[in-house]
Write a protein that holds these residues in place. Structure first.
Motif, PDB file in Angstrom:
ATOM      1  N   GLU A 110     -21.428 -34.838  44.093  1.00 48.32           N
ATOM      2  CA  GLU A 110     -20.248 -34.077  44.604  1.00 48.32           C
ATOM      3  C   GLU A 110     -19.582 -33.396  43.474  1.00 48.32           C
ATOM      4  O   GLU A 110     -19.399 -34.140  42.219  1.00 48.32           O
ATOM      5  CB  GLU A 110     -19.165 -34.790  45.179  1.00 48.32           C
ATOM      6  N   PHE A 118     -20.761 -30.311  47.847  1.00 54.12           N
ATOM      7  CA  PHE A 118     -21.907 -31.464  48.005  1.00 54.12           C
ATOM      8  C   PHE A 118     -23.196 -31.092  47.723  1.00 54.12           C
ATOM      9  O   PHE A 118     -23.449 -29.831  48.365  1.00 54.12           O
ATOM     10  CB  PHE A 118     -21.677 -32.426  49.221  1.00 54.12           C
ATOM     11  N   VAL A 143     -20.114 -43.620  44.705  1.00 56.83           N
ATOM     12  CA  VAL A 143     -20.182 -44.164  46.129  1.00 56.83           C
ATOM     13  C   VAL A 143     -21.398 -45.147  46.398  1.00 56.83           C
ATOM     14  O   VAL A 143     -22.615 -44.549  46.194  1.00 56.83           O
ATOM     15  CB  VAL A 143     -20.103 -43.139  47.323  1.00 56.83           C
ATOM     16  N   HIS A 145     -15.685 -40.621  40.898  1.00 48.56           N
ATOM     17  CA  HIS A 145     -16.110 -41.735  41.880  1.00 48.56           C
ATOM     18  C   HIS A 145     -17.478 -41.537  41.976  1.00 48.56           C
ATOM     19  O   HIS A 145     -18.245 -40.833  41.857  1.00 48.56           O
ATOM     20  CB  HIS A 145     -15.032 -41.730  43.038  1.00 48.56           C
ATOM     21  N   ALA A 166     -19.542 -38.213  42.149  1.00 47.88           N
ATOM     22  CA  ALA A 166     -18.545 -37.231  42.087  1.00 47.88           C
ATOM     23  C   ALA A 166     -18.267 -37.075  40.570  1.00 47.88           C
ATOM     24  O   ALA A 166     -17.661 -37.862  39.832  1.00 47.88           O
ATOM     25  CB  ALA A 166     -17.491 -37.423  42.710  1.00 47.88           C
ATOM     26  N   HIS A 208     -23.790 -41.305  46.411  1.00 49.45           N
ATOM     27  CA  HIS A 208     -23.452 -40.017  45.389  1.00 49.45           C
ATOM     28  C   HIS A 208     -22.591 -40.246  44.504  1.00 49.45           C
ATOM     29  O   HIS A 208     -21.736 -41.250  44.198  1.00 49.45           O
ATOM     30  CB  HIS A 208     -22.882 -38.906  46.468  1.00 49.45           C
TER      31      HIS A 208
HETATM   32 FE   FE2 Z   1     -16.828 -38.425  47.275  1.00 52.39          FE
END
Ligand code: FE2
Length: 378
Positions: A346, A333, A186, A184, A269, A267
């Motif tokens: 992440e 993280f 963000v 993902h 991931a 961020h």
């Molecule tokens: Fe996340």
């Protein structure tokens, strides 16, 4: 633990997916020194250098390095001259994400349909060709100065894109660290804008609201945020959108917005099949992670139940665990990876869980706040 809040909307299953997306094609960063950034992602994160454009390919205004690991492609771009929008972007935002490019089967349709539904056009469909075939791209705007480029590459079998030359690592092929794909990405947006971008991804791009978190879910003694997770039809693209909520002190989202000078990617991931090996390798290579206090691990088994991993091994590395109705996940993280307290990474391993680690928010945000305090930003 169960995630509170909104389940998948009932209409989601039956609604036609008008914007089929195969996955993230690449993420482009505008950076001050793409040459050195490419070295960092190779030496620290285990990426391989695959492609390059710049003076040697006849590109006179910029250079771009494409590094890859698993399905994750990062494109690192710098300007050569001061009057460049790339240079202006770096001056304003520091190093950061410019483009979350999406792999589609029909870039012209994706562009026209999203623009018809209200997207702002950044670049009309463009066909680039070389001896390996052709790639069609078109770009729309999202939050801040961030964009989405639709990439159609079904008639191309070169290394990356027309205009790029194949280029391999100067580092004698350092082994990768097991990063497989982007789980993902963000975004942080201004106070009051979260729902505007939730509506954008729903109405313009056909995404659904997978989960929502309010400031009761995500608050500590000091600061709070709100977040909604938007996902495309097949679930391969997941975009949580954060906005700050009021707390006693400055939230981590406000700190980001202040130093990024506007909304942007907070961020990314990246998924692994073995987080213990991946994080061990990353730490050996010098990647800095947030420190989690040891009391987090004292009641971990009570909270998440039996897991396959040794708690000691997780604690040694600072890996967090959370469980939802479908299984559990492990996550960790990094600290910010550039001068400003903006973008971080992440690393995530999913063992059934499809959520985002809500049970870890408190420990995680307290750890972020300790870093904010050290920076004089809490
Ligand atoms: Fe996340």
């Amino acid at each position: 633990m169960s995630t509170s809040t909104l389940p998948i909307s009932p209409s989601a299953e039956t609604k036609e997916d008008f914007l089929p997306i195969n996955g993230t094609d690449y993420i482009e960063f505008y950076v001050g020194n793409a040459h050195q950034a490419a070295h960092y992602y190779q030496s620290a994160f285990g990426f391989q250098l695959r492609a390059f454009q710049g003076l040697e390919t006849g590109k006179r205004d910029r250079c771009s390095y494409m590094v890859q690991q698993g399905k994750v492609r990062f494109l690192l771009t710098s300007a050569f001259h001061p009057d460049s929008p790339i240079g202006e972007h770096v001056l304003k935002h520091g190093d950061g994400v410019k483009d979350i490019a999406l792999w589609v089967d029909d870039a012209v349709y994706s562009f026209e349909e999203t623009v018809r539904r209200g997207a702002t056009s950044i670049q009309e469909p463009l066909t680039a060709e070389d001896e390996n075939g052709k790639v069609i791209t078109a770009t729309i705007a999202t939050y801040g100065e961030t964009v989405h480029t639709f990439v159609q590459r079904d008639q191309y079998d070169g290394i990356f894109m027309p205009g790029y030359m194949a280029r391999s690592s100067e580092l004698r092929e350092p082994p990768d660290v097991g990063l497989r794909y982007i789980d993902h990405t963000v975004g942080n947006v201004d106070l009051g804008d979260m729902n505007r971008y939730v509506d954008f991804y729903a109405d313009v791009m056909g995404f659904i609201n997978l989960l929502s978190f309010d400031d009761k879910d995500i608050s500590t003694e000091y600061s709070a945020l709100m977040s909604k997770v938007m996902a495309n039809g097949n679930g391969r693209i997941k975009f949580p959108i954060n906005e700050p909520a009021s707390g006693l002190k400055k939230s981590q989202i406000e700190e980001y917005l202040e130093f990024y000078h506007g909304p942007g990617v907070q961020h990314i991931a990246m998924a692994t099949n073995n987080i213990i090996e991946t994080v061990t390798d990353l730490q050996t290579r010098g990647v800095d992670f947030l420190i989690i206090p040891s009391d987090y691990y004292e009641h971990l088994t009570e909270r998440v139940g039996e897991i396959d991993e040794e708690i000691d091994a997780l604690q040694k590395l600072g890996i967090l665990v959370d469980r939802d109705d479908e299984g559990y996940l492990l996550q960790i993280f990094t600290k910010p990876v550039q001068n400003r307290p903006t973008l971080f990474y992440e690393i995530i391993q999913r063992k059934g869980a499809k959520s985002f680690g809500k049970g870890n928010f408190k420990a995680l945000f307290e750890s972020i706040e300790r870093e904010q305090e050290r920076r004089g930003n809490l």
